[in-house]
Design an enzyme around this catalytic site. Sequence first.
Site: not given
Length: 307
Positions: A241, A210, A17-18, A250
């Site tokens: 983001c 992060h 996802r991220d 991350n």
Amino acid sequence: MPLHLPPAVDLREVGLRDGLQLEAPLPTATKLEILDAVVATGVRRVEVTSFVSPTAVPALADAEQVVAELGRWPGVAFSALVAGFGGARRAVAAGLPHLEYVVSASDGHSRANARRTSDEAVAATRDIAALAHDAGGRCEAIIAVAWDCPFDGPTPVARTVDVARRAVDLGADQLCLGDTIGSTVPGRVVELVDAVRDACPGVDVGVHLHNSRGAGLACVLAAVQVGVTSIDAAVGGLGGCPFAPGASGNIATEEVVHMLEGSGVRTGLDLDRVLAAAAVVERAVGHGLPSNLHRAGGAARPITPAG
């Protein structure tokens, strides 16, 4: 001075996802190859996608298609991030009732991310948590910009604590504090974790950090030393983001595993397999990864003498 560390932690892999949300869209089949490599590491929790606007985040437009394939990996606790009730309803309809509802501690980021104020976003926790619970799932409140906002500046501790308390009161089962732009430092991590725990006794408080400014691993260690055992990380260190200027990768799953396992803290992940998963991700996205450990070739790469 000895480190005060727990015997084990529970890592959640967020690379699907991220890690991918800022990348060019990948075919669903490629994502499933990455997921297969990720599950092979031994990870027990995976944030597999997000149910958000495909216009805003085209890289995750195939959320339903990905979720439809999750039966291939029994025993893994899958979850999806949502930013509002519509996304939560989509996730539950797709068969994934375990939701991570992201709320921003600042108005600036909340308006950029969800087009509403922070208070409006927090108020929606009640309906989203109820939807998850009715479907047999859980609702975790992810508090974005918990330390700093790219629009509003430093987030007061009292503000993040208030958001956390209200989210729990409205039905959130657990909390995760997000360092969305990678700006916090170990002392601030400890301060906020302690304050949120005091305000929400008995509620699990995790961290989503992060490494934008190089302090990510130090912040993980600080969090773990005060008893945090729920930690998010992304294989290869990908991520960021799309609604927070300056947000980048991350913390890398392999670097967290290397640091904690080497310090006597069990993660349940096989480091060689995490590095293999990072190689799969690198081939898929077509560019190098931020992870130092991945670039170094592993924990104990032999040094070839010159000449």
